[in-house]
Design an enzyme around this catalytic site. Structure first.
Site, PDB file in Angstrom:
ATOM      1  CD  GLU A  85     -19.621  54.656  49.308  1.00  0.00           C
ATOM      2  OE1 GLU A  85     -18.420  54.993  49.353  1.00  0.00           O
ATOM      3  OE2 GLU A  85     -20.280  54.364  50.314  1.00  0.00           O
ATOM      4  CE  LYS A 265     -15.243  55.274  52.256  1.00  0.00           C
ATOM      5  NZ  LYS A 265     -16.496  55.045  51.533  1.00  0.00           N
ATOM      6  CG  ASP A 281      -5.292  69.120  46.688  1.00  0.00           C
ATOM      7  OD1 ASP A 281      -5.581  67.924  46.834  1.00  0.00           O
ATOM      8  OD2 ASP A 281      -4.118  69.545  46.675  1.00  0.00           O
ATOM      9  CG  HIS A 378     -24.352  50.371  50.425  1.00  0.00           C
ATOM     10  ND1 HIS A 378     -23.768  51.615  50.306  1.00  0.00           N
ATOM     11  CD2 HIS A 378     -23.522  49.491  49.838  1.00  0.00           C
ATOM     12  CE1 HIS A 378     -22.618  51.470  49.673  1.00  0.00           C
ATOM     13  NE2 HIS A 378     -22.452  50.193  49.373  1.00  0.00           N
TER      14      HIS A 378
END
Ligand code: MEV
Length: 423
Positions: A85, A265, A281, A378
């Site tokens: 991202e 998130k 993991d 962004h």
């Protein structure tokens, strides 16, 4: 159904690719070229990757970036991040720099307990089972002696075995709830081996073992990180307004699960990137963290924010079961390098670093959301991706970037600008 296959894993790599091409790809897709582009020319290194999983046909690349200037407990770190991202590494670096002259991040491990369970059914008398367990418990610990020997030398091992009655939730259902200390290893294999050995020993007439497996819900493997400074240092013109909005943004995430999921998130953007870079993991971490966020029965923010006596404090509390030895951490060359650049932390130190990465990411997201909006930064970072999609050359990229300075970046805007330049 003609493309079902048996004995597939026994084919060599090229045979597998040939089969894929013949059965699942259109003629114009040059799979051989694409897949081989990402093979490592170093045969030994490629073999290492081939061996991580079954049916490997190539390597899947992700950008590996570094975020400098993180001051954590007065030590300076450069944090490795594997993520696709666009704005995540840039955001981490900006926030790290911002807090570096305000005391940096403070982080503390609260506890490090891992969990595993033997799930079983028992139809007989509850008290008979309880009595049997009391007599048997020491033996259950003893049968794992061989498996736990090395771990015990390192100060870990089985902490406790508890018989839990779950019959109110599910008829005849009980568990052996086992807690572990696994020191610097994540401990999944160690825990599962102990559980299976315990389960074997615990079998008795009438006890029906269903399964034995570690739990990725580790609310007692917890780390806390925070930043704080006086409100006026937060913003060049209006620290108080900024602080209030940050507090409100976290308060909203605490009462509105739709927002909380997105809020968390953003935290996981930071956490996962370092978890992946260090060979841990991320699915286990994701599952455990989200369950923790819902521990009250409502899914909430993992971060907290307050202003008290003009002091702004922003903190995170997350469960992170991590390892710095064993597994991929010591076999993947980039994981090894990641740990090396972090000064080879032990698991507790890595918990602190990763919690900080999550906190920094949430700070960056909320700062943008409550001020300029997220799209400005962004899309600026995303501009190059759009230009790549439109197959712009270096000169065109430079020209479009110049023309869009100070403007809102959008896909159509970039396409339009490029079209004009090309015309
Ligand atoms: C995007 O990957 C993450 C954010 O949506 C997080 C947030 O909204 O807090 C920006």
């Amino acid at each position: 159904m003609s493309s079902l296959v048996s004995g597939f894993s026994k084919l060599n790599k090229q045979e597998k690719i040939n089969w894929l091409v013949a059965n699942f790809l259109k003629e114009n897709v040059n799979a051989n070229e694409i897949l081989s582009l990402y093979w490592n020319t170093d045969k030994q290194l490629q073999q290492l990757h081939d061996d991580f999983i079954e049916n490997t046909v190539s390597n899947y690349y992700m950008p590996f970036g570094i975020a400098p200037n993180f001051v954590i407990n007065n030590k300076v770190y450069t944090i490795p991040m594997a993520i696709e991202e666009s704005s995540v590494v840039a955001a981490a670096s900006l926030v790290a720099k911002f807090w570096s002259d305000k005391g940096g991040f403070k982080a503390k491990v609260i506890n490090t307990e891992k969990v595993g369970q033997v799930h079983f059914m028992f139809e007989g008398d509850k008290h008979t089972l309880q009595d049997y367990f009391i007599v048997k418990k020491q033996e259950l610990i003893l049968v794992t002696d061989n498996i736990t020997k090395n771990m015990r030398k390192r100060g870990g091992g089985i902490l406790e075995i508890e018989l839990r009655d779950k019959t109110l939730e599910l008829e005849n259902y009980y568990q052996l709830h086992v807690t572990f200390e696994t020191k610097d290893s994540m401990g999944a294999n160690f825990i599962n081996s102990c559980l299976e050995t315990i389960a074997k020993e615990f079998k008795k007439d009438g006890i029906n073992i269903v399964m034995s497996i570690l739990s990725n819900y580790v609310p007692n493997c917890l780390v806390k990180a925070e930043v704080s400074c006086s409100v006026d240092k937060l913003h060049p013109t209006n620290g108080k307004l900024f602080a209030d909005k940050m507090v409100q943004a976290v308060a909203i995430a605490n009462v509105e699960p739709h927002r909380a999921v997105t809020h968390n998130k953003g935290i996981m953007n930071g956490i996962d990137a370092v978890v992946i870079a260090t060979g841990n993991d991320f699915r286990a971490i994701e599952a455990g963290v989200h369950a923790y966020a819902a521990k009250s029965g409502t899914y909430k923010s993992l971060t907290s924010c307050k202003v008290e006596n003009e002091i702004f404090t922003f903190s995170i509390e997350v469960p992170l079961a991590l390892g710095t030895v064993g597994g991929l951490t010591s076999t993947h060359p980039l994981s090894k390098l990641s740990l090396e650049m972090l000064d080879n932390p032990n698991a507790k130190e890595l918990m602190q670093i990763i919690a900080v990465a999550g906190l920094a990411q949430n700070y960056a997201a909320l700062r943008a959301l409550t001020t300029t909006g997220i799209q400005e930064g962004h899309m600026k970072m995303h501009l190059v991706n759009i230009l790549n999609q439109l197959e712009a050359n270096e000169q065109e990229k430079e020209e479009v970037t110049k023309q869009l300075i100070g403007k809102v970046v959008s896909y159509s805007g970039v396409a339009e600008t490029l079209k004009k330049i090309r015309a």
